[in-house]
Motif scaffolding. Structure first.
Motif, mmCIF file in Angstrom:
data_model
loop_
_atom_site.group_PDB
_atom_site.id
_atom_site.type_symbol
_atom_site.label_atom_id
_atom_site.label_comp_id
_atom_site.label_asym_id
_atom_site.label_seq_id
_atom_site.Cartn_x
_atom_site.Cartn_y
_atom_site.Cartn_z
ATOM 1 N N LEU A 141 5.034 0.027 -6.114
ATOM 2 C CA LEU A 141 3.879 -0.814 -6.436
ATOM 3 C C LEU A 141 4.081 -2.269 -6.018
ATOM 4 O O LEU A 141 3.102 -3.004 -5.856
ATOM 5 C CB LEU A 141 3.549 -0.723 -7.928
ATOM 6 C CG LEU A 141 2.913 0.600 -8.358
ATOM 7 C CD1 LEU A 141 2.930 0.737 -9.873
ATOM 8 C CD2 LEU A 141 1.497 0.716 -7.802
ATOM 9 N N GLU A 142 5.322 -2.679 -5.825
ATOM 10 C CA GLU A 142 5.601 -4.040 -5.369
ATOM 11 C C GLU A 142 5.347 -4.214 -3.870
ATOM 12 O O GLU A 142 5.221 -5.327 -3.388
ATOM 13 C CB GLU A 142 7.055 -4.408 -5.677
ATOM 14 C CG GLU A 142 7.304 -4.668 -7.141
ATOM 15 C CD GLU A 142 8.769 -4.919 -7.457
ATOM 16 O OE1 GLU A 142 9.651 -4.428 -6.706
ATOM 17 O OE2 GLU A 142 9.034 -5.589 -8.457
ATOM 18 N N GLN A 143 5.257 -3.110 -3.137
ATOM 19 C CA GLN A 143 5.066 -3.175 -1.687
ATOM 20 C C GLN A 143 3.611 -3.503 -1.354
ATOM 21 O O GLN A 143 2.684 -2.954 -1.948
ATOM 22 C CB GLN A 143 5.457 -1.843 -1.036
ATOM 23 C CG GLN A 143 6.920 -1.508 -1.203
ATOM 24 C CD GLN A 143 7.257 -0.137 -0.649
ATOM 25 O OE1 GLN A 143 6.585 0.383 0.228
ATOM 26 N NE2 GLN A 143 8.321 0.453 -1.175
ATOM 27 N N ASP A 144 3.430 -4.401 -0.396
ATOM 28 C CA ASP A 144 2.084 -4.823 0.002
ATOM 29 C C ASP A 144 1.234 -3.681 0.554
ATOM 30 O O ASP A 144 0.013 -3.734 0.471
ATOM 31 C CB ASP A 144 2.162 -5.917 1.069
ATOM 32 C CG ASP A 144 2.705 -7.222 0.524
ATOM 33 O OD1 ASP A 144 2.642 -7.433 -0.708
ATOM 34 O OD2 ASP A 144 3.191 -8.027 1.334
ATOM 35 N N THR A 145 1.864 -2.679 1.112
ATOM 36 C CA THR A 145 1.118 -1.583 1.750
ATOM 37 C C THR A 145 0.761 -0.460 0.776
ATOM 38 O O THR A 145 0.036 0.470 1.139
ATOM 39 C CB THR A 145 1.930 -0.988 2.910
ATOM 40 O OG1 THR A 145 3.188 -0.526 2.399
ATOM 41 C CG2 THR A 145 2.143 -2.017 4.009
ATOM 42 N N VAL A 146 1.275 -0.524 -0.446
ATOM 43 C CA VAL A 146 1.075 0.546 -1.430
ATOM 44 C C VAL A 146 0.051 0.122 -2.470
ATOM 45 O O VAL A 146 0.055 -1.015 -2.943
ATOM 46 C CB VAL A 146 2.411 0.930 -2.103
ATOM 47 C CG1 VAL A 146 2.193 1.943 -3.221
ATOM 48 C CG2 VAL A 146 3.384 1.477 -1.063
ATOM 49 N N PHE A 147 -0.825 1.052 -2.817
ATOM 50 C CA PHE A 147 -1.808 0.821 -3.874
ATOM 51 C C PHE A 147 -2.018 2.127 -4.631
ATOM 52 O O PHE A 147 -1.608 3.196 -4.182
ATOM 53 C CB PHE A 147 -3.131 0.314 -3.281
ATOM 54 C CG PHE A 147 -3.816 1.294 -2.364
ATOM 55 C CD1 PHE A 147 -4.833 2.111 -2.832
ATOM 56 C CD2 PHE A 147 -3.433 1.417 -1.034
ATOM 57 C CE1 PHE A 147 -5.458 3.019 -2.003
ATOM 58 C CE2 PHE A 147 -4.058 2.322 -0.185
ATOM 59 C CZ PHE A 147 -5.078 3.137 -0.678
ATOM 60 N N GLY A 148 -2.623 2.033 -5.771
ATOM 61 C CA GLY A 148 -2.854 3.245 -6.541
ATOM 62 C C GLY A 148 -3.886 3.040 -7.621
ATOM 63 O O GLY A 148 -4.334 1.921 -7.889
ATOM 64 N N PHE A 149 -4.239 4.150 -8.235
ATOM 65 C CA PHE A 149 -5.243 4.160 -9.289
ATOM 66 C C PHE A 149 -4.792 5.082 -10.402
ATOM 67 O O PHE A 149 -4.032 6.025 -10.170
ATOM 68 C CB PHE A 149 -6.587 4.650 -8.739
ATOM 69 C CG PHE A 149 -7.135 3.773 -7.665
ATOM 70 C CD1 PHE A 149 -7.857 2.632 -7.982
ATOM 71 C CD2 PHE A 149 -6.897 4.064 -6.328
ATOM 72 C CE1 PHE A 149 -8.333 1.803 -6.986
ATOM 73 C CE2 PHE A 149 -7.376 3.245 -5.321
ATOM 74 C CZ PHE A 149 -8.101 2.108 -5.657
ATOM 75 N N LEU A 201 -0.861 7.405 -5.987
ATOM 76 C CA LEU A 201 -0.272 6.312 -5.217
ATOM 77 C C LEU A 201 -0.488 6.607 -3.740
ATOM 78 O O LEU A 201 -0.286 7.743 -3.296
ATOM 79 C CB LEU A 201 1.235 6.203 -5.454
ATOM 80 C CG LEU A 201 1.715 5.380 -6.622
ATOM 81 C CD1 LEU A 201 3.237 5.404 -6.676
ATOM 82 C CD2 LEU A 201 1.221 3.973 -6.574
ATOM 83 N N ALA A 202 -0.884 5.587 -3.003
ATOM 84 C CA ALA A 202 -1.141 5.743 -1.573
ATOM 85 C C ALA A 202 -0.568 4.556 -0.817
ATOM 86 O O ALA A 202 -0.268 3.514 -1.405
ATOM 87 C CB ALA A 202 -2.639 5.866 -1.318
ATOM 88 N N ARG A 203 -0.443 4.743 0.488
ATOM 89 C CA ARG A 203 0.054 3.683 1.363
ATOM 90 C C ARG A 203 -0.902 3.583 2.545
ATOM 91 O O ARG A 203 -1.408 4.589 3.027
ATOM 92 C CB ARG A 203 1.457 4.036 1.846
ATOM 93 C CG ARG A 203 2.011 3.072 2.885
ATOM 94 C CD ARG A 203 3.404 3.453 3.345
ATOM 95 N NE ARG A 203 4.342 3.194 2.270
ATOM 96 C CZ ARG A 203 5.323 4.023 1.905
ATOM 97 N NH1 ARG A 203 5.505 5.167 2.515
ATOM 98 N NH2 ARG A 203 6.135 3.710 0.930
ATOM 99 N N LEU A 204 -1.127 2.349 3.007
ATOM 100 C CA LEU A 204 -1.932 2.115 4.209
ATOM 101 C C LEU A 204 -1.115 1.282 5.170
ATOM 102 O O LEU A 204 -0.729 0.151 4.860
ATOM 103 C CB LEU A 204 -3.235 1.393 3.861
ATOM 104 C CG LEU A 204 -4.111 0.968 5.046
ATOM 105 C CD1 LEU A 204 -4.531 2.173 5.878
ATOM 106 C CD2 LEU A 204 -5.318 0.189 4.560
ATOM 107 N N VAL A 205 -0.830 1.862 6.343
ATOM 108 C CA VAL A 205 -0.068 1.182 7.388
ATOM 109 C C VAL A 205 -0.717 1.500 8.735
ATOM 110 O O VAL A 205 -0.978 2.672 9.039
ATOM 111 C CB VAL A 205 1.413 1.636 7.405
ATOM 112 C CG1 VAL A 205 2.169 0.991 8.544
ATOM 113 C CG2 VAL A 205 2.090 1.346 6.074
ATOM 114 N N ALA A 206 -0.973 0.460 9.512
ATOM 115 C CA ALA A 206 -1.483 0.605 10.886
ATOM 116 C C ALA A 206 -2.702 1.518 10.955
ATOM 117 O O ALA A 206 -2.803 2.360 11.851
ATOM 118 C CB ALA A 206 -0.375 1.094 11.808
#
Length: 162
Positions: A44-52, A69-74
């Protein structure tokens, strides 16, 4: 951040670092090696990770009913993990959590969302197919189910977002 989504029973809200302590209790219901609070916090501390998380209406301080939890990169999203507490299943929370991720990725103009699911998890596979995912690969023997149990394949699934 509160989403405009609100069912009669649950609210879907963005995860925060403060929620990390509660997530392992739900995660351990379905995973042989559940993630620790420190692992959730690190993600959760990573800028590319978000969640609900899904919270019973009026009970934001209690245990969430489920989370994703999900990640968005490129331009590509990935579901890192999703879990719904057994006592809250069959109420559409998995779909609601996935839709929150999809709305976020659409807003970010992502091109695709990927996930991996155990080939034996028929309810999850059915949900993902209803949400427009298709199988694009397999990871043989990816999931472990405990000592002496046969390992199962992970289905790699993709949904195009554009």
């Amino acid at each position: 951040m509160k989403l405009p989504f609100l069912s009669t029973e649950y609210a879907i809200e963005a995860l925060t670092l403060d929620d990390a302590e509660q997530l392992p209790a739900i995660h351990e219901e379905d995973f042989v090696r559940p993630w620790s609070a420190n692992e959730f916090e690190s993600l959760l501390e990573q800028d590319t990770v978000f969640g609900f998380a899904a919270w019973k209406v009026g009970n934001r301080k209690g245990m969430p009913a489920g989370f994703v939890l999900a990640r968005l990169v490129a331009g590509e999203g990935e579901i890192l993990t999703i879990a719904v507490a057994r006592s809250h299943r069959r109420r559409g929370l998995g779909r609601d959590l996935m839709e929150a991720v999809l709305r976020t990725l659409h807003a970010e103009r992502a091109e695709a969302l990927f996930l991996e699911v155990d080939e034996t998890n028929a309810p999850a596979i059915a949900l993902y197919r209803r949400l427009g995912f298709r199988e694009v690969a397999r990871r043989p023997g990816y999931y472990e189910h405990g000592a002496g149990m046969k390992r199962t394949d992970a289905l790699v699934m993709r949904r195009d977002l554009r």
